[in-house]
Design an enzyme around this catalytic site. Structure first.
Site, PDB file in Angstrom:
ATOM      1  NE  ARG A 193      69.609  89.783  14.647  1.00 58.80           N
ATOM      2  CZ  ARG A 193      69.076  88.724  14.026  1.00 58.80           C
ATOM      3  NH1 ARG A 193      69.822  87.991  13.215  1.00 58.80           N
ATOM      4  NH2 ARG A 193      67.806  88.412  14.207  1.00 58.80           N
TER       5      ARG A 193
ATOM      6  CD  GLU B  40      73.213  91.943   7.479  1.00 54.65           C
ATOM      7  OE1 GLU B  40      72.005  91.654   7.610  1.00 54.65           O
ATOM      8  OE2 GLU B  40      74.130  91.225   7.906  1.00 54.65           O
TER       9      GLU B  40
ATOM     10  CG  HIS C  14      70.980  88.295   7.554  1.00 57.39           C
ATOM     11  ND1 HIS C  14      71.022  89.424   8.340  1.00 57.39           N
ATOM     12  CD2 HIS C  14      70.485  87.315   8.353  1.00 57.39           C
ATOM     13  CE1 HIS C  14      70.572  89.155   9.560  1.00 57.39           C
ATOM     14  NE2 HIS C  14      70.238  87.883   9.584  1.00 57.39           N
TER      15      HIS C  14
END
Length: 336
Positions: free
Chosen positions: A240, A269, A292
């Site tokens: 993440r 992001e 990602h």
């Protein structure tokens, strides 16, 4: 079989025909959103999402924020099923309060992400990007790389993906150091040493992150943490954006305090203010990056599509999806 009146909206690309057929065979009318080029569902406004989801009882979602306001505006929406495993963008309290169900595609992409992580480790150690860039400029001289074989690898987080990475690293005869808050790590078998985060960072040749993003884990790898790592070490983040302070990472790499980084996720992001930091990281020769995409193999997406779809069908048929997939279930709360 129910009639095809159960509208299920998919706001993800690469949704395979076999999973569409599965949903249709289970009485669902499948609508795949026509997303703007270069944008995902996380870029859509609430008004755009409301329009797409009007009349839907099921939603297979990617990175859109599932807020209380959105759920309140969509009273007929019964189940939100993520094609993925993170759920920090879902307001799980709102899901429970409003009697909905939220699921993740647990187990669908473990192998794909783990393969991606090993690929990043190999590419960084053997300097694939740097070598190809030099060759394109006409310089075919050999750059000295380093092996993954018998190196010390630190794994932060021992959920499904962390375990899959560990399984693959055993083939490299790596020494595995693990830091995890999970209470069930003892069942992973021999060959691992459970250590503090400080010890893991100090000893590891490669550090790979597989923790969820929470207020407690945000920027867990910050400037002081990076300073504890070996200057010959590599950091991998395919978990993440936000686990790593990307600005601190950029400074460490620019100063030569770290050998390189493999990045599939970025702070930018979710926070556009960090975009210039992401761009600066991408420009470094010792950074290997993907957008990602670690879970985005054909096989991995097919698996996660199917798990997400099965969760939708289970909820619409008034069954309980597999427990590993359920992150919030408000049906019992509302009926009580």
């Amino acid at each position: 079989m129910p009639s095809s009146t159960r509208r299920v909206v998919v706001t993800q690309r690469f949704f395979d025909a076999a999973t569409v057929s599965y949903l249709e065979q289970n009485g669902c009318q499948v609508v795949i959103a026509d997303l703007p080029p270069g944008k995902g569902d996380g870029d859509l406004s609430q008004a755009e999402l409301e329009a797409l989801l009007d009349g839907a009882v099921g939603w297979i979602v990617g990175h859109a924020r599932v807020t209380r306001a959105l759920l309140t505006a969509l009273p007929g929406l019964r189940v939100i099923s993520r094609r993925g495993v993170g759920y920090e963008r879902i307001d799980t309290d709102a899901v429970r309060d409003l009697g909905r169900v939220a699921c993740i595609a647990a187990g669908g992409n473990d192998a794909s992400v783990a393969d991606h992580v090993i690929g990043m480790m190999l590419a960084l150690g053997r300097r694939f990007r740097e070598s190809q860039d030099r060759m394109l400029s006409g310089d075919w001289s050999i750059l000295m790389g380093s092996d993954l074989y018998r190196k010390t690898v630190g794994i932060v987080g021992m959920g499904r993906i962390g375990r899959s990475v560990a399984q693959r690293l055993r083939g490299f005869e790596a020494e595995l150091l693990v830091h995890s808050p999970r209470s069930d790590v003892e069942d992973l078998g021999d060959g691992m040493t459970f250590v503090s985060l400080d010890e893991l960072l100090t000893r590891s040749d490669y550090v790979t992150l597989h923790a969820p993003l929470t207020p407690q884990t945000r920027f867990m790898i910050d400037g002081p943490a990076l300073a504890r790592m070996k200057p010959t070490a590599f950091l991998i983040n395919a978990a993440r954006g936000g686990l790593v302070d990307d600005e601190a990472l950029l400074h460490a790499l620019q100063a030569g305090r770290l050998a390189g980084a493999g990045l599939d996720t970025f702070v930018s992001e979710s926070d556009p203010a960090y975009r210039s930091i992401s761009d600066a990281l991408l420009a470094l020769p010792n950074v290997g990056a993907t957008p990602h995409a670690a879970a985005s193999s054909r096989e991995g997406l097919d698996r996660t599509n199917r798990v997400a779809a099965q969760c939708v069908v289970d909820v619409l048929d008034d069954r309980t999806p597999p427990l590993a997939c359920v992150v919030a279930d408000g049906r019992a709360f509302v009926s009580a």
